[in-house]
Write an enzyme that holds these catalytic residues in place. Sequence first.
Site, PDB file in Angstrom:
ATOM      1  N   ARG A   1       1.279  -0.817  -0.321  1.00 23.16           N
ATOM      2  CA  ARG A   1       0.280  -0.132   0.016  1.00 23.16           C
ATOM      3  C   ARG A   1       0.555   1.194   0.341  1.00 23.16           C
ATOM      4  O   ARG A   1       2.108   1.453   0.373  1.00 23.16           O
ATOM      5  CB  ARG A   1      -0.807   0.278   1.186  1.00 23.16           C
ATOM      6  CG  ARG A   1      -2.157  -0.728   1.501  1.00 23.16           C
ATOM      7  CD  ARG A   1      -2.615  -0.322   0.223  1.00 23.16           C
ATOM      8  NE  ARG A   1      -3.905  -1.495  -0.197  1.00 23.16           N
ATOM      9  CZ  ARG A   1      -4.259  -2.505  -0.764  1.00 23.16           C
ATOM     10  NH1 ARG A   1      -3.024  -3.269  -1.237  1.00 23.16           N
ATOM     11  NH2 ARG A   1      -5.318  -3.520  -0.674  1.00 23.16           N
TER      12      ARG A   1
ATOM     13  N   GLU B   1      -3.992   6.184  -3.079  1.00 27.39           N
ATOM     14  CA  GLU B   1      -5.011   5.491  -2.790  1.00 27.39           C
ATOM     15  C   GLU B   1      -5.503   4.424  -2.087  1.00 27.39           C
ATOM     16  O   GLU B   1      -5.447   3.314  -2.058  1.00 27.39           O
ATOM     17  CB  GLU B   1      -4.219   4.120  -4.339  1.00 27.39           C
ATOM     18  CG  GLU B   1      -3.154   3.456  -3.688  1.00 27.39           C
ATOM     19  CD  GLU B   1      -2.561   2.476  -4.468  1.00 27.39           C
ATOM     20  OE1 GLU B   1      -3.810   1.800  -4.802  1.00 27.39           O
ATOM     21  OE2 GLU B   1      -1.622   2.287  -4.685  1.00 27.39           O
TER      22      GLU B   1
ATOM     23  N   HIS C   1      -0.447  -0.693  -9.877  1.00 31.60           N
ATOM     24  CA  HIS C   1      -1.640  -1.505  -8.988  1.00 31.60           C
ATOM     25  C   HIS C   1      -1.585  -3.048  -9.430  1.00 31.60           C
ATOM     26  O   HIS C   1      -3.158  -3.201  -9.621  1.00 31.60           O
ATOM     27  CB  HIS C   1      -2.675  -1.008  -8.513  1.00 31.60           C
ATOM     28  CG  HIS C   1      -2.652  -1.412  -7.306  1.00 31.60           C
ATOM     29  ND1 HIS C   1      -3.464  -0.853  -6.190  1.00 31.60           N
ATOM     30  CD2 HIS C   1      -2.959  -2.805  -6.174  1.00 31.60           C
ATOM     31  CE1 HIS C   1      -3.536  -1.473  -4.494  1.00 31.60           C
ATOM     32  NE2 HIS C   1      -3.423  -2.936  -5.531  1.00 31.60           N
TER      33      HIS C   1
END
Length: 335
Positions: free
Chosen positions: A231, A260, A300
């Site tokens: 993350r 994000e 991602h």
Amino acid sequence: MKIAIFEVEHFEKDYLIAQLSGHELKFYDHALNLEHIEEAAGYDALVLFVYSEVNELMLAKLPGLKFITTRSMGFNHIEVTACDKRGIAVSYVPAYGERTVAEHTFALILSLSRKIFQAYERTEKGIFDYHGLMGFDLQGKTLGIIGGGRIGQNVAQIARGFQMNVVVFDNLPKPELAERIGFTYLPLDELLSKSDIVSIHVPYMEATHHLLNEAKFKLFKKGAFLINTARGAIVDTKALLQALENKTLLGAGLDVLEDECTIKEERELMSKLLPEKYNWETLARNHMLIDRDDVIITPHIAFNSREAVERILQTTVENINGFTSGKFVNLVPKV
């Protein structure tokens, strides 16, 4: 059973129809919420994803419901306690991409170690000059893994195949696992000071927010590389840029960025219900990272292999078949 399936993507329908041919299926593209509760009435089971919700008020309107399974690792969109009170079993997908993410981790490592991106850019222009493209071997280098869970373990196994030295930081060390795979547990600060490459594999939570910050980057071995497929907010972006500028880090491979945090689940990125405000190009440029030659950014996608997505569907089918046979599988853990 009569099964209502919500938040269905086109690639999921054919698979579920083929695998659940003995059941009566109804597909909905949108999420389940109170507004759409009538669409769930009369069904024995619900198949959901992260934008759907099930709470006590909604359950009161679904007296015949017996089973819920979510196509996600997270299940906080379902009031599990309320389901328990009504005797409704709830299953989830505990894992689907640990090897997939580990392989992408090494795709980033190899891209940095062998300057694949720079080499590709040159050859696209018809330049076949290898000067300035000298890389380095992974054999004998030390890989530091922050987080020794399922993904971290797979990364360690791959690293051992490259004959790398592997050190791991984890709050719950498992000596037998370290012996079997061939790595050593170290405190975080010591791991940072000894690693040629540091790879992050911890979940994002309050305790891991900016786990790698300005103070931690000062502990890094000079000339190290950072990989983040976990993350974005685990790393303080300002501190990361500073570490790149002063050459504490010689490069970084990032599949995630700090802004994000609204993303709960990797598979969510494939949903058409993802908020439109989520824009990778804007995020990357805001972080001033995308233009750097020493940084590789992917959008991602570490989780996104055909096999990983199929495992989500396969596990969902197993959950349903387990329920119908009376052999429950992948029930959500009790809090």
